[in-house]
Design a protein around this motif. Structure first.
Motif, PDB file in Angstrom:
ATOM      1  N   TYR A 167      -7.015   3.153 -17.562  1.00  0.00           N
ATOM      2  CA  TYR A 167      -7.396   2.296 -16.438  1.00  0.00           C
ATOM      3  C   TYR A 167      -7.797   3.084 -15.200  1.00  0.00           C
ATOM      4  N   VAL A 168      -7.314   4.301 -15.042  1.00  0.00           N
ATOM      5  CA  VAL A 168      -7.842   5.165 -13.977  1.00  0.00           C
ATOM      6  C   VAL A 168      -9.323   5.426 -14.258  1.00  0.00           C
ATOM      7  N   GLY A 169      -9.636   5.728 -15.506  1.00  0.00           N
ATOM      8  CA  GLY A 169     -11.038   5.930 -15.885  1.00  0.00           C
ATOM      9  C   GLY A 169     -11.877   4.680 -15.661  1.00  0.00           C
ATOM     10  N   ALA A 170     -11.320   3.521 -15.954  1.00  0.00           N
ATOM     11  CA  ALA A 170     -12.052   2.271 -15.739  1.00  0.00           C
ATOM     12  C   ALA A 170     -12.342   2.052 -14.260  1.00  0.00           C
ATOM     13  N   ILE A 171     -11.362   2.348 -13.423  1.00  0.00           N
ATOM     14  CA  ILE A 171     -11.572   2.188 -11.982  1.00  0.00           C
ATOM     15  C   ILE A 171     -12.639   3.158 -11.487  1.00  0.00           C
ATOM     16  N   VAL A 172     -12.613   4.374 -11.983  1.00  0.00           N
ATOM     17  CA  VAL A 172     -13.647   5.347 -11.621  1.00  0.00           C
ATOM     18  C   VAL A 172     -15.023   4.827 -12.026  1.00  0.00           C
ATOM     19  N   ALA A 173     -15.124   4.255 -13.217  1.00  0.00           N
ATOM     20  CA  ALA A 173     -16.417   3.713 -13.678  1.00  0.00           C
ATOM     21  C   ALA A 173     -16.896   2.596 -12.757  1.00  0.00           C
ATOM     22  N   HIS A 174     -15.996   1.740 -12.337  1.00  0.00           N
ATOM     23  CA  HIS A 174     -16.369   0.649 -11.431  1.00  0.00           C
ATOM     24  C   HIS A 174     -16.792   1.195 -10.065  1.00  0.00           C
ATOM     25  N   LEU A 175     -16.076   2.194  -9.578  1.00  0.00           N
ATOM     26  CA  LEU A 175     -16.433   2.784  -8.286  1.00  0.00           C
ATOM     27  C   LEU A 175     -17.777   3.501  -8.354  1.00  0.00           C
ATOM     28  N   LYS A 176     -18.001   4.250  -9.436  1.00  0.00           N
ATOM     29  CA  LYS A 176     -19.282   4.957  -9.587  1.00  0.00           C
ATOM     30  C   LYS A 176     -20.453   3.994  -9.643  1.00  0.00           C
ATOM     31  N   ALA A 177     -20.225   2.820 -10.239  1.00  0.00           N
ATOM     32  CA  ALA A 177     -21.281   1.816 -10.337  1.00  0.00           C
ATOM     33  C   ALA A 177     -21.401   0.988  -9.056  1.00  0.00           C
ATOM     34  N   GLY A 178     -20.477   1.209  -8.106  1.00  0.00           N
ATOM     35  CA  GLY A 178     -20.510   0.458  -6.857  1.00  0.00           C
ATOM     36  C   GLY A 178     -20.112  -0.998  -7.029  1.00  0.00           C
ATOM     37  N   LYS A 179     -19.334  -1.289  -8.043  1.00  0.00           N
ATOM     38  CA  LYS A 179     -18.922  -2.665  -8.342  1.00  0.00           C
ATOM     39  C   LYS A 179     -17.445  -2.849  -7.997  1.00  0.00           C
ATOM     40  N   LEU A 180     -17.175  -2.931  -6.730  1.00  0.00           N
ATOM     41  CA  LEU A 180     -15.786  -3.045  -6.279  1.00  0.00           C
ATOM     42  C   LEU A 180     -15.157  -4.361  -6.709  1.00  0.00           C
ATOM     43  N   ALA A 181     -15.923  -5.446  -6.714  1.00  0.00           N
ATOM     44  CA  ALA A 181     -15.371  -6.753  -7.065  1.00  0.00           C
ATOM     45  C   ALA A 181     -14.887  -6.773  -8.512  1.00  0.00           C
ATOM     46  N   THR A 182     -15.617  -6.149  -9.411  1.00  0.00           N
ATOM     47  CA  THR A 182     -15.211  -6.156 -10.819  1.00  0.00           C
ATOM     48  C   THR A 182     -14.112  -5.130 -11.087  1.00  0.00           C
ATOM     49  N   GLY A 183     -13.803  -4.299 -10.109  1.00  0.00           N
ATOM     50  CA  GLY A 183     -12.750  -3.303 -10.269  1.00  0.00           C
ATOM     51  C   GLY A 183     -11.353  -3.842 -10.036  1.00  0.00           C
ATOM     52  N   ALA A 184     -11.254  -5.103  -9.628  1.00  0.00           N
ATOM     53  CA  ALA A 184      -9.929  -5.672  -9.365  1.00  0.00           C
ATOM     54  C   ALA A 184      -9.105  -5.789 -10.645  1.00  0.00           C
ATOM     55  N   ALA A 185      -9.722  -6.224 -11.724  1.00  0.00           N
ATOM     56  CA  ALA A 185      -8.970  -6.399 -12.980  1.00  0.00           C
ATOM     57  C   ALA A 185      -8.409  -5.070 -13.484  1.00  0.00           C
ATOM     58  N   PRO A 186      -9.214  -4.006 -13.557  1.00  0.00           N
ATOM     59  CA  PRO A 186      -8.632  -2.739 -13.992  1.00  0.00           C
ATOM     60  C   PRO A 186      -7.521  -2.239 -13.060  1.00  0.00           C
ATOM     61  N   LEU A 187      -7.626  -2.564 -11.786  1.00  0.00           N
ATOM     62  CA  LEU A 187      -6.583  -2.160 -10.839  1.00  0.00           C
ATOM     63  C   LEU A 187      -5.259  -2.870 -11.155  1.00  0.00           C
ATOM     64  N   VAL A 188      -5.336  -4.140 -11.490  1.00  0.00           N
ATOM     65  CA  VAL A 188      -4.135  -4.889 -11.879  1.00  0.00           C
ATOM     66  C   VAL A 188      -3.559  -4.323 -13.170  1.00  0.00           C
ATOM     67  N   PHE A 189      -4.444  -4.082 -14.156  1.00  0.00           N
ATOM     68  CA  PHE A 189      -3.988  -3.523 -15.428  1.00  0.00           C
ATOM     69  C   PHE A 189      -3.369  -2.138 -15.215  1.00  0.00           C
ATOM     70  N   LEU A 190      -3.930  -1.354 -14.318  1.00  0.00           N
ATOM     71  CA  LEU A 190      -3.372  -0.034 -14.004  1.00  0.00           C
ATOM     72  C   LEU A 190      -1.963  -0.183 -13.425  1.00  0.00           C
ATOM     73  N   GLY A 191      -1.810  -1.080 -12.479  1.00  0.00           N
ATOM     74  CA  GLY A 191      -0.503  -1.286 -11.871  1.00  0.00           C
ATOM     75  C   GLY A 191       0.550  -1.716 -12.889  1.00  0.00           C
ATOM     76  N   LEU A 192       0.148  -2.620 -13.779  1.00  0.00           N
ATOM     77  CA  LEU A 192       1.087  -3.067 -14.809  1.00  0.00           C
ATOM     78  C   LEU A 192       1.421  -1.950 -15.787  1.00  0.00           C
ATOM     79  N   ALA A 193       0.406  -1.190 -16.187  1.00  0.00           N
ATOM     80  CA  ALA A 193       0.664  -0.077 -17.118  1.00  0.00           C
ATOM     81  C   ALA A 193       1.590   0.948 -16.464  1.00  0.00           C
ATOM     82  N   ALA A 194       1.368   1.229 -15.197  1.00  0.00           N
ATOM     83  CA  ALA A 194       2.226   2.178 -14.486  1.00  0.00           C
ATOM     84  C   ALA A 194       3.659   1.643 -14.390  1.00  0.00           C
ATOM     85  N   ALA A 195       3.791   0.332 -14.225  1.00  0.00           N
ATOM     86  CA  ALA A 195       5.121  -0.274 -14.104  1.00  0.00           C
ATOM     87  C   ALA A 195       5.921  -0.109 -15.397  1.00  0.00           C
ATOM     88  N   THR A 196       5.245   0.031 -16.526  1.00  0.00           N
ATOM     89  CA  THR A 196       5.984   0.217 -17.782  1.00  0.00           C
ATOM     90  C   THR A 196       6.660   1.582 -17.844  1.00  0.00           C
TER      91      THR A 196
END
Length: 108
Positions: free
Chosen positions: A77-106
């Protein structure tokens, strides 16, 4: 509480992994927005499903595999967020950010 978080992450990643494999319309739209070719979706879905399976194995007593799966999902999910940032798609980066937070919480 920790078991509930892990189960939530398993269910969410299994669900989105299957959606990737089936090339669901919302997955195709998001992947196109961040310049991910549709041909890569089966690999991405398989990685998410592997992470979910590894977390389940961790819950069932194979703790090192669960930790490895959690770390793998965090990196994914860090990689997914990087892909969203590189594409300039901040709005679509919210879902990977949530998934990252949940994965980190595990890992806590």
């Amino acid at each position: 509480m920790h078991t509930a978080i892990v189960l939530t992450v398993i269910v969410l990643n299994a669900g989105i992994g299957v959606a990737d494999l089936l090339k669901a319309p919302f997955v195709l739209a998001t992947s196109q927005a961040v310049d991910v070719p549709p041909g890569r979706l089966p690999l991405l879905g398989t990685l998410k499903l592997a992470g979910a399976a590894g977390l389940l194995a961790g819950l069932l007593g194979f703790e090192p595999l669960g930790v490895a799966a959690a770390i793998g999902l965090v990196l994914f999910y860090v990689g997914a967020i990087v892909a969203h940032l590189k594409a300039g798609k901040l709005a679509t980066g919210a879902a990977p950010l949530v998934f990252l937070g949940l994965a980190a919480a595990t890992l806590l």
